[in-house]
Design a protein around this motif. Structure first.
Motif, PDB file in Angstrom:
ATOM      1  N   HIS A 122     150.102  43.553  88.768  1.00 21.51           N
ATOM      2  CA  HIS A 122     149.618  43.831  87.413  1.00 21.51           C
ATOM      3  C   HIS A 122     150.659  44.499  86.521  1.00 21.51           C
ATOM      4  CE1 HIS A 122     145.484  42.457  87.759  1.00 21.51           C
ATOM      5  NE2 HIS A 122     145.597  42.800  89.030  1.00 21.51           N
ATOM      6  N   TYR A 123     151.592  45.227  87.102  1.00 17.24           N
ATOM      7  CA  TYR A 123     152.631  45.866  86.297  1.00 17.24           C
ATOM      8  C   TYR A 123     153.941  45.091  86.342  1.00 17.24           C
ATOM      9  CZ  TYR A 123     149.555  49.848  85.811  1.00 17.24           C
ATOM     10  OH  TYR A 123     148.491  50.657  85.492  1.00 17.24           O
ATOM     11  N   GLY A 124     153.956  44.011  87.090  1.00 20.84           N
ATOM     12  CA  GLY A 124     155.159  43.201  87.210  1.00 20.84           C
ATOM     13  C   GLY A 124     155.433  42.375  85.967  1.00 20.84           C
ATOM     14  N   PRO A 125     156.618  41.809  85.888  1.00 22.98           N
ATOM     15  CA  PRO A 125     157.034  41.094  84.676  1.00 22.98           C
ATOM     16  C   PRO A 125     156.191  39.860  84.341  1.00 22.98           C
ATOM     17  CG  PRO A 125     158.671  40.851  86.431  1.00 22.98           C
ATOM     18  CD  PRO A 125     157.668  41.839  86.900  1.00 22.98           C
ATOM     19  N   SER A 126     155.677  39.173  85.333  1.00 18.29           N
ATOM     20  CA  SER A 126     154.921  37.946  85.067  1.00 18.29           C
ATOM     21  C   SER A 126     153.608  38.233  84.342  1.00 18.29           C
ATOM     22  CB  SER A 126     154.661  37.212  86.381  1.00 18.29           C
ATOM     23  OG  SER A 126     153.889  36.050  86.139  1.00 18.29           O
ATOM     24  N   LEU A 127     152.765  39.104  84.937  1.00 13.51           N
ATOM     25  CA  LEU A 127     151.493  39.429  84.279  1.00 13.51           C
ATOM     26  C   LEU A 127     151.709  40.246  83.014  1.00 13.51           C
ATOM     27  CD1 LEU A 127     148.630  40.171  86.837  1.00 13.51           C
ATOM     28  CD2 LEU A 127     148.823  38.345  85.186  1.00 13.51           C
ATOM     29  N   ARG A 128     152.759  41.027  82.982  1.00 15.62           N
ATOM     30  CA  ARG A 128     153.047  41.805  81.772  1.00 15.62           C
ATOM     31  C   ARG A 128     153.323  40.871  80.598  1.00 15.62           C
ATOM     32  NH1 ARG A 128     157.266  46.887  81.725  1.00 15.62           N
ATOM     33  NH2 ARG A 128     156.940  47.477  79.556  1.00 15.62           N
ATOM     34  N   ALA A 129     154.106  39.829  80.836  1.00 10.97           N
ATOM     35  CA  ALA A 129     154.392  38.842  79.784  1.00 10.97           C
ATOM     36  C   ALA A 129     153.140  38.047  79.429  1.00 10.97           C
ATOM     37  CB  ALA A 129     155.514  37.907  80.237  1.00 10.97           C
ATOM     38  N   GLU A 130     152.365  37.674  80.437  1.00 15.24           N
ATOM     39  CA  GLU A 130     151.125  36.933  80.202  1.00 15.24           C
ATOM     40  C   GLU A 130     150.133  37.768  79.384  1.00 15.24           C
ATOM     41  OE1 GLU A 130     147.587  34.910  82.862  1.00 15.24           O
ATOM     42  OE2 GLU A 130     149.572  35.140  83.766  1.00 15.24           O
TER      43      GLU A 130
END
Length: 174
Positions: A122-130
Motif C-alpha cells: 500500500h505504501y509502495g510506488p505502484s499503489l501510490r501512483a495508482e
C-alpha cells in the motif's frame, strides 16, 4: 435507626443507577444534524462512495475540502475534522480513492499477519501512483459538475487534506 436505613436505601439506589453504565452514544447522523446543524449525504463518483458533510444553511456555493482517510478507512471517517470544517462553512467531501486501500485490514495479508507485505504493497510506488491517478480522476469528475449531493461547490476555493496514507496522497497531489 430510620436515618441509617434511609442512607442505606439511597446508597443502594445510587449504586443501582451506576450499574447500567453510561448511556449509549447517539448515532453520528443524529448528533451532526440536531446538535451541530450539519447535513450528511452520500454520493457516488466513478464508482467510489463520497461522504458529503456541510452546514445546514448554505448560502450559495461552498468552498471545498477533499478529505482523504487513512489506510483501511472509508470516506465516512474523520468525522470530527469534517464537522469542524463544515461548521466553518466548507463542504467536506470524504473519499478513499482506491477500494483496495479501504479494504486493506480485511485483506488476506492482514488476516494472515503479513503486515510488512501489506505496508510495502500500500505504501509502495505502484499503489501510490495508482492512488494518485485515481484521485486525479475523481477530482476531475467532481469538478465537472457544480453540484454534488444537493450542494453547490466552489472549486475556486478548494483544498485537499488527509490522514495517514491520505495525507501522503494529498502531499503527492501538491
Amino acid at each position: 435507626m430510620p436515618l441509617l436505613r434511609l442512607a442505606a436505601l439511597l446508597t443502594l439506589v445510587a449504586l443501582a443507577g451506576c450499574a447500567s453504565g453510561p448511556p449509549a452514544p447517539k448515532p453520528w447522523a443524529e448528533t451532526a444534524s440536531r446538535e451541530l446543524n450539519l447535513v450528511l449525504a452520500r454520493a457516488e463518483v466513478q464508482g467510489r462512495p463520497v461522504t458529503v458533510t456541510r452546514p445546514q444553511s448554505a448560502p450559495g456555493a461552498l468552498p471545498v475540502i477533499i478529505y482523504l482517510p487513512g489506510l483501511g478507512q472509508g470516506g465516512e471517517t474523520g468525522q470530527r475534522w469534517a464537522a469542524a470544517w463544515a461548521q466553518a462553512g466548507y463542504a467536506v467531501l470524504g473519499v478513499q480513492p482506491l477500494a483496495e486501500d479501504e479494504a486493506a485490514w480485511r485483506s488476506s495479508l492482514a488476516r494472515t499477519g503479513e503486515f510488512r507485505a501489506l505496508g510495502e504493497l500500500h505504501y509502495g510506488p505502484s499503489l501510490r501512483a495508482e492512488r494518485l491517478a485515481a484521485l486525479r480522476r475523481l477530482l476531475a469528475a467532481m469538478q465537472a459538475s457544480p453540484q454534488l449531493a444537493g450542494v453547490t461547490l466552489d472549486w475556486q476555493r478548494a483544498a485537499v487534506a488527509g490522514y495517514e496514507i491520505g495525507a501522503q496522497t494529498a502531499l503527492d497531489l501538491g
